[in-house]
Design a protein around this motif. Structure first.
Motif, PDB file in Angstrom:
ATOM      1  N   ASN A  38      33.290  28.935  29.649  1.00 41.81           N
ATOM      2  CA  ASN A  38      32.023  29.537  30.076  1.00 41.81           C
ATOM      3  C   ASN A  38      30.916  29.083  29.128  1.00 41.81           C
ATOM      4  OD1 ASN A  38      32.384  31.127  27.744  1.00 41.81           O
ATOM      5  ND2 ASN A  38      33.145  32.879  28.909  1.00 41.81           N
TER       6      ASN A  38
ATOM      7  N   HIS B 238      33.243  24.855  33.724  1.00 42.56           N
ATOM      8  CA  HIS B 238      32.783  26.061  34.417  1.00 42.56           C
ATOM      9  C   HIS B 238      31.655  25.811  35.404  1.00 42.56           C
ATOM     10  CE1 HIS B 238      29.350  26.293  31.547  1.00 42.56           C
ATOM     11  NE2 HIS B 238      30.238  25.902  30.665  1.00 42.56           N
TER      12      HIS B 238
ATOM     13  N   ALA C  14      38.791  36.693  32.585  1.00 46.33           N
ATOM     14  CA  ALA C  14      38.623  36.178  33.947  1.00 46.33           C
ATOM     15  C   ALA C  14      38.069  34.759  33.933  1.00 46.33           C
ATOM     16  CB  ALA C  14      37.706  37.107  34.747  1.00 46.33           C
ATOM     17  N   ASP C  15      37.175  34.464  32.984  1.00 45.67           N
ATOM     18  CA  ASP C  15      36.616  33.115  32.882  1.00 45.67           C
ATOM     19  C   ASP C  15      37.684  32.095  32.507  1.00 45.67           C
ATOM     20  OD1 ASP C  15      34.085  33.968  33.567  1.00 45.67           O
ATOM     21  OD2 ASP C  15      33.350  34.073  31.498  1.00 45.67           O
TER      22      ASP C  15
ATOM     23  N   ALA D 296      40.827  32.286  33.359  1.00 44.73           N
ATOM     24  CA  ALA D 296      41.617  32.077  34.565  1.00 44.73           C
ATOM     25  C   ALA D 296      40.888  31.158  35.545  1.00 44.73           C
ATOM     26  CB  ALA D 296      41.930  33.419  35.217  1.00 44.73           C
ATOM     27  N   THR D 297      39.586  31.382  35.714  1.00 44.38           N
ATOM     28  CA  THR D 297      38.798  30.523  36.594  1.00 44.38           C
ATOM     29  C   THR D 297      38.758  29.094  36.064  1.00 44.38           C
ATOM     30  OG1 THR D 297      37.438  32.380  37.316  1.00 44.38           O
ATOM     31  CG2 THR D 297      36.518  30.179  37.610  1.00 44.38           C
TER      32      THR D 297
ATOM     33  N   ARG E  76      41.924  27.314  36.968  1.00 43.98           N
ATOM     34  CA  ARG E  76      41.906  26.868  38.367  1.00 43.98           C
ATOM     35  C   ARG E  76      41.023  25.632  38.524  1.00 43.98           C
ATOM     36  NH1 ARG E  76      40.738  32.411  39.090  1.00 43.98           N
ATOM     37  NH2 ARG E  76      42.593  33.650  39.583  1.00 43.98           N
ATOM     38  N   ASN E  77      39.882  25.642  37.846  1.00 44.37           N
ATOM     39  CA  ASN E  77      38.989  24.482  37.913  1.00 44.37           C
ATOM     40  C   ASN E  77      39.665  23.236  37.348  1.00 44.37           C
ATOM     41  OD1 ASN E  77      36.946  26.046  38.997  1.00 44.37           O
ATOM     42  ND2 ASN E  77      35.838  26.293  37.072  1.00 44.37           N
TER      43      ASN E  77
ATOM     44  N   ALA F 212      47.036  32.604  37.356  1.00 37.65           N
ATOM     45  CA  ALA F 212      46.085  31.808  38.139  1.00 37.65           C
ATOM     46  C   ALA F 212      46.665  30.476  38.589  1.00 37.65           C
ATOM     47  CB  ALA F 212      44.811  31.577  37.323  1.00 37.65           C
TER      48      ALA F 212
END
Length: 373
Positions: free
Chosen positions: A69, A82, A161-162, A164-165, A168-169, A224
């Protein structure tokens, strides 16, 4: 150019290995190396595409620390994962590496207090309001660190959460997996360490409290993208960036026991010393795949790139060994170690805080190096 001749070797470092779903041609891993070559917006560009593709012969590349992030950025020109543009930039990198026959994980690294508003546009976040005790590099040069903002429960949950995102990215960008960075004084290590985590809530205080953030980040990332795509980097007893754990021999067995329930595909120990007490302790505490990253004197790097130290670590129980500086100076480092070919001399003035191809993509491969002699 200064070249050091080696002796050809049938080293165990070049035996094949398996890591989750990956078949590795060797046990030689390219360590994550911060080089400040992304764009100002954190987007990997042509320089990074070329750099990683040149080094695709490593058994595995763990790409450099990449922010999940905006507030997690440490220094200028650090890549992120991100924004859509950053994901697209990394997709170009992984595409080039895959085309050259390589395999890549991406290290997810949140700087915590090792950040500055002039770099990220944000006041840095940390477990507690304890500033970095040394200046840090910013777009306008070295500046004193600012006091970070102690993370609220909401900040902590949002950061998890960031991560995990970001994982995925990374998979969407073509990486085989991610390495969660819980080492070297960055955010997760700041939660582990007594002098940077002064919290009295459930995220601090006891060993269980101080390990909780790393465990919850790894758990969220594994949920994730799958645990077989997740590694964790640790640096027991390292005082890098001003952290002092205080109870190393208690916190890491507890951390590894908690991580075992999640079952990430590897643990990556920094500063692994086959003659010291910590590496055997970590090996006993972790039943899964262990990547060891040795401390190397400059003379060892010049002499054999760290080959003998890597072989010692394998003999003492490491499954894979990561090396860094040899890969910086030698795009075909794996082939040079395997055949005993000469090694290029490292130019340390180009390691960090510079942004061009010099000292990054202009180290010659074997054919060109021979022509220069």
């Amino acid at each position: 150019m200064n070249l050091t001749q080696q002796t050809p070797t049938a080293s165990p470092l070049f035996a094949p290995a398996r890591l989750g779903g990956l078949e590795l041609p060797s046990r030689l891993v390219m360590a994550p190396l911060t080089r400040n070559r992304a764009g100002a917006d954190g987007v990997p560009g042509d320089l990074m595409v070329t750099h990683y593709a040149q080094r695709a012969s490593a058994g595995l590349i763990i790409a450099e620390g990449t922010t999940p992030n905006a507030v997690g950025q440490s220094y200028p020109h650090i890549p992120g994962i991100h924004t859509p543009a950053q994901v697209a930039g990394w997709r170009r990198v992984t595409g080039a590496v895959h085309a050259a026959g390589g395999r890549m994980f991406l290290q997810l690294q949140h700087a915590g207090r090792i950040g500055h508003p002039d770099t990220s546009g944000h006041v840095p976040l940390a477990p507690s309001a304890v500033p970095l005790p040394e200046p840090l590099h910013t777009p306008s040069g070295f500046q004193d660190a600012v006091v970070p903002r102690a993370m609220t429960e909401r900040d902590i949950r949002a950061t998890i959460a960031d991560f995990a995102t970001a994982a995925r990215n990374a998979v969407a960008a073509g990486f085989a997996g991610v390495e969660v960075h819980s080492a070297n004084g960055h955010l997760l290590h700041q939660f582990l360490s007594q002098n940077t985590n002064l919290r009295t809530d459930g995220w601090g205080g006891s060993v269980e409290g101080r390990t909780r953030f790393t465990v919850e980040v790894v758990r969220a990332v594994a949920e994730a993208v799958g645990r077989e795509r997740v590694g964790v980097r640790i640096s027991p007893a390292a005082d890098v960036n001003g952290v002092v754990e205080g109870d190393t021999h208690e916190i890491y067995p507890a951390l590894l026991k908690a991580l075992a329930d999640i079952d990430p595909v590897y643990v990556h120990q920094v500063h692994a010393d086959p003659d010291g007490p910590l590496f055997p302790e970590i090996r006993r505490a972790w039943a899964g795949t262990l990547i060891a990253n040795p401390v190397l004197a400059r003379e060892e790097v010049a002499a054999d790139g760290g080959l003998r130290r890597a072989e010692r670590l394998l003999a003492e129980g490491a499954d894979l060994v990561s090396l860094g500086r040899g890969f910086i100076a030698n795009p075909d480092f794996a082939e040079r170690l395997r055949t005993g070919a000469p090694l290029n001399e490292l130019r340390p003035e180009f390691l960090m805080y510079v942004h061009g191809a010099e000292g990054y993509n202009d180290y010659p491969a074997l054919e060109r190096a021979a022509a220069l002699r």
